[in-house]
Design a protein around this motif. Sequence first.
Motif, PDB file in Angstrom:
ATOM      1  N   THR A   1     -12.680   5.169  -7.267  1.00 48.71           N
ATOM      2  CA  THR A   1     -12.874   5.657  -5.901  1.00 48.71           C
ATOM      3  C   THR A   1     -11.538   5.799  -5.198  1.00 48.71           C
ATOM      4  OG1 THR A   1     -14.982   4.490  -5.808  1.00 48.71           O
ATOM      5  CG2 THR A   1     -14.041   5.230  -3.715  1.00 48.71           C
ATOM      6  N   PRO A   2     -11.208   6.989  -4.679  1.00 50.86           N
ATOM      7  CA  PRO A   2      -9.933   7.158  -3.965  1.00 50.86           C
ATOM      8  C   PRO A   2      -9.884   6.263  -2.724  1.00 50.86           C
ATOM      9  CG  PRO A   2     -10.939   9.276  -4.466  1.00 50.86           C
ATOM     10  CD  PRO A   2     -11.978   8.240  -4.749  1.00 50.86           C
ATOM     11  N   ARG A   3      -8.695   5.794  -2.404  1.00 47.85           N
ATOM     12  CA  ARG A   3      -8.531   4.931  -1.238  1.00 47.85           C
ATOM     13  C   ARG A   3      -7.309   5.372  -0.452  1.00 47.85           C
ATOM     14  NH1 ARG A   3     -11.474   0.818  -1.319  1.00 47.85           N
ATOM     15  NH2 ARG A   3     -11.584  -0.541   0.508  1.00 47.85           N
ATOM     16  N   SER A   4      -7.442   5.372   0.864  1.00 42.63           N
ATOM     17  CA  SER A   4      -6.331   5.777   1.728  1.00 42.63           C
ATOM     18  C   SER A   4      -5.364   4.608   1.928  1.00 42.63           C
ATOM     19  CB  SER A   4      -6.854   6.244   3.087  1.00 42.63           C
ATOM     20  OG  SER A   4      -7.635   7.408   2.951  1.00 42.63           O
ATOM     21  N   TRP A   5      -4.085   4.945   1.940  1.00 43.77           N
ATOM     22  CA  TRP A   5      -3.030   3.976   2.222  1.00 43.77           C
ATOM     23  C   TRP A   5      -2.214   4.525   3.390  1.00 43.77           C
ATOM     24  CZ3 TRP A   5      -1.183   0.014  -1.550  1.00 43.77           C
ATOM     25  CH2 TRP A   5      -2.067  -0.142  -2.636  1.00 43.77           C
ATOM     26  N   THR A   6      -1.801   3.657   4.297  1.00 39.94           N
ATOM     27  CA  THR A   6      -1.037   4.099   5.462  1.00 39.94           C
ATOM     28  C   THR A   6       0.366   3.497   5.461  1.00 39.94           C
ATOM     29  OG1 THR A   6      -1.943   2.282   6.783  1.00 39.94           O
ATOM     30  CG2 THR A   6      -3.088   4.397   6.887  1.00 39.94           C
TER      31      THR A   6
ATOM     32  N   LEU B   1       6.149  -0.432   4.471  1.00 41.24           N
ATOM     33  CA  LEU B   1       4.969  -0.812   3.701  1.00 41.24           C
ATOM     34  C   LEU B   1       4.057   0.379   3.471  1.00 41.24           C
ATOM     35  CD1 LEU B   1       3.753  -4.034   5.573  1.00 41.24           C
ATOM     36  CD2 LEU B   1       5.338  -3.927   3.648  1.00 41.24           C
ATOM     37  N   LEU B   2       3.330   0.346   2.343  1.00 40.27           N
ATOM     38  CA  LEU B   2       2.138   1.161   2.135  1.00 40.27           C
ATOM     39  C   LEU B   2       0.979   0.179   2.036  1.00 40.27           C
ATOM     40  CD1 LEU B   2       2.743   4.077  -0.420  1.00 40.27           C
ATOM     41  CD2 LEU B   2       1.738   4.245   1.872  1.00 40.27           C
ATOM     42  N   VAL B   3       0.022   0.316   2.937  1.00 40.23           N
ATOM     43  CA  VAL B   3      -1.059  -0.664   3.036  1.00 40.23           C
ATOM     44  C   VAL B   3      -2.403   0.025   2.807  1.00 40.23           C
ATOM     45  CG1 VAL B   3      -2.156  -2.373   4.524  1.00 40.23           C
ATOM     46  CG2 VAL B   3       0.308  -1.962   4.699  1.00 40.23           C
ATOM     47  N   PRO B   4      -3.236  -0.487   1.883  1.00 36.23           N
ATOM     48  CA  PRO B   4      -4.565   0.109   1.665  1.00 36.23           C
ATOM     49  C   PRO B   4      -5.476  -0.146   2.852  1.00 36.23           C
ATOM     50  CG  PRO B   4      -4.348  -1.899   0.384  1.00 36.23           C
ATOM     51  CD  PRO B   4      -3.004  -1.657   1.006  1.00 36.23           C
TER      52      PRO B   4
ATOM     53  N   GLN C   1      -0.717  10.784   7.510  1.00 38.31           N
ATOM     54  CA  GLN C   1       0.554  10.070   7.570  1.00 38.31           C
ATOM     55  C   GLN C   1       0.693   9.040   6.457  1.00 38.31           C
ATOM     56  OE1 GLN C   1       3.152  10.810   9.872  1.00 38.31           O
ATOM     57  NE2 GLN C   1       1.773  12.581   9.945  1.00 38.31           N
ATOM     58  N   GLY C   2      -0.118   9.172   5.420  1.00 42.58           N
ATOM     59  CA  GLY C   2      -0.043   8.242   4.306  1.00 42.58           C
ATOM     60  C   GLY C   2      -0.382   8.931   3.007  1.00 42.58           C
ATOM     61  N   VAL C   3      -1.052   8.215   2.103  1.00 39.03           N
ATOM     62  CA  VAL C   3      -1.420   8.764   0.805  1.00 39.03           C
ATOM     63  C   VAL C   3      -2.849   8.362   0.475  1.00 39.03           C
ATOM     64  CG1 VAL C   3       0.946   8.716  -0.076  1.00 39.03           C
ATOM     65  CG2 VAL C   3      -0.561   6.759  -0.479  1.00 39.03           C
ATOM     66  N   GLU C   4      -3.384   9.046  -0.515  1.00 38.69           N
ATOM     67  CA  GLU C   4      -4.668   8.673  -1.094  1.00 38.69           C
ATOM     68  C   GLU C   4      -4.422   8.406  -2.564  1.00 38.69           C
ATOM     69  OE1 GLU C   4      -8.643  10.587   0.105  1.00 38.69           O
ATOM     70  OE2 GLU C   4      -8.217  11.452  -1.873  1.00 38.69           O
ATOM     71  N   ILE C   5      -4.859   7.245  -3.042  1.00 35.18           N
ATOM     72  CA  ILE C   5      -4.625   6.847  -4.428  1.00 35.18           C
ATOM     73  C   ILE C   5      -5.967   6.625  -5.115  1.00 35.18           C
ATOM     74  CG2 ILE C   5      -3.644   5.085  -5.945  1.00 35.18           C
ATOM     75  CD1 ILE C   5      -1.510   4.559  -3.873  1.00 35.18           C
ATOM     76  N   ALA C   6      -6.118   7.221  -6.300  1.00 34.55           N
ATOM     77  CA  ALA C   6      -7.346   7.078  -7.087  1.00 34.55           C
ATOM     78  C   ALA C   6      -6.987   6.518  -8.453  1.00 34.55           C
ATOM     79  CB  ALA C   6      -8.050   8.422  -7.240  1.00 34.55           C
ATOM     80  N   PRO C   7      -7.508   5.354  -8.834  1.00 34.04           N
ATOM     81  CA  PRO C   7      -7.228   4.792 -10.161  1.00 34.04           C
ATOM     82  C   PRO C   7      -7.718   5.729 -11.263  1.00 34.04           C
ATOM     83  CG  PRO C   7      -8.282   3.181  -8.724  1.00 34.04           C
ATOM     84  CD  PRO C   7      -8.390   4.498  -8.041  1.00 34.04           C
TER      85      PRO C   7
ATOM     86  N   ALA D   1      -2.714   5.628 -12.049  1.00 30.39           N
ATOM     87  CA  ALA D   1      -3.489   6.253 -10.974  1.00 30.39           C
ATOM     88  C   ALA D   1      -2.891   7.612 -10.641  1.00 30.39           C
ATOM     89  CB  ALA D   1      -3.500   5.356  -9.740  1.00 30.39           C
ATOM     90  N   LYS D   2      -3.591   8.316  -9.768  1.00 29.15           N
ATOM     91  CA  LYS D   2      -3.114   9.577  -9.210  1.00 29.15           C
ATOM     92  C   LYS D   2      -2.999   9.413  -7.690  1.00 29.15           C
ATOM     93  CE  LYS D   2      -3.193  12.464 -12.828  1.00 29.15           C
ATOM     94  NZ  LYS D   2      -2.063  13.321 -13.267  1.00 29.15           N
ATOM     95  N   TRP D   3      -2.048  10.112  -7.105  1.00 28.46           N
ATOM     96  CA  TRP D   3      -1.902  10.025  -5.661  1.00 28.46           C
ATOM     97  C   TRP D   3      -1.700  11.412  -5.071  1.00 28.46           C
ATOM     98  CZ3 TRP D   3       2.302  11.378  -2.503  1.00 28.46           C
ATOM     99  CH2 TRP D   3       3.462  11.787  -3.181  1.00 28.46           C
TER     100      TRP D   3
END
Length: 259
Positions: free
Chosen positions: A206-211, A230-233, A194-200, A187-189
């Motif tokens: 579809t990109p998804r936010s993680w907090t 933790l990083l939580v989707p 205050q978190g990240v966005e990760i896209a497979p 994936a790419k991030w």
Amino acid sequence: MKTFARVSGFLLVCISGASPVLAAAPDANAQGFKAYEKGDIRKAHGLFEKALKKDPANPYARLNRARTTTLLQHKEDIDDACDFASNWVYLALADLSEAVKSNRAAILPKIDEDQKGLKALKALDAYKKWRKAVSVLAGEKGVADSVLGTTSEWLYVHPGQVPLFVKLGADQRVIETRSDMSEHPTAKWKRSGQGVEIAPEKAPATPRSWTLQSRESFFNQGTAFFYELLLVPDGEVPQPASEWMSGPLVAGPITEDCS
């Protein structure tokens, strides 16, 4: 005459119903800290344990026992990282966690300023991960930059399965390290608030936010805990391209499969 006066005074106290003033019992934590400052660490440790038997919620006794636990045991080898009952690192972090939970405003500055009792503990990655988790808990400024500003390594743990290591690289790639130690970009991030966005890399992409979050991680059959990061989707992940994308990803003191 003097003797008679003293006896008479005592009788008057008894007749009037007043009770003689008794000296307060010495505080075990205060006594322990005096011994600690004098360098008698073993005596201090025993007194801190005595204080905690009387008041398990005493944050200062918790902090002080973490100090003496570290000083007494930091030179010992840890043969089994999952032997929580004898692992001084986890026990010290558990005391610090209880102290922070009881009175974060008072205790956290003392932990950060400590250069004596906690010195050996602070040098460990386990402590650094714990401190970042507490930063998230406390809502400290710049914590996202501290955690996500460079390469960060996380763990996906599913009961009964071998833990999967997931690295968020400085090149914005997400790398899985599988059980055979082979690495696979999946994936790419990128940073997002205050978190990240990760896209497979593969569909569905579809990109998804993680907090970033912090939680209490219990051990010793639920009798103790420490904070972990933790990083939580956000929301549920339907049919994730990789299993770890269902989250959460963990960066905590325990990096072994102790299930």
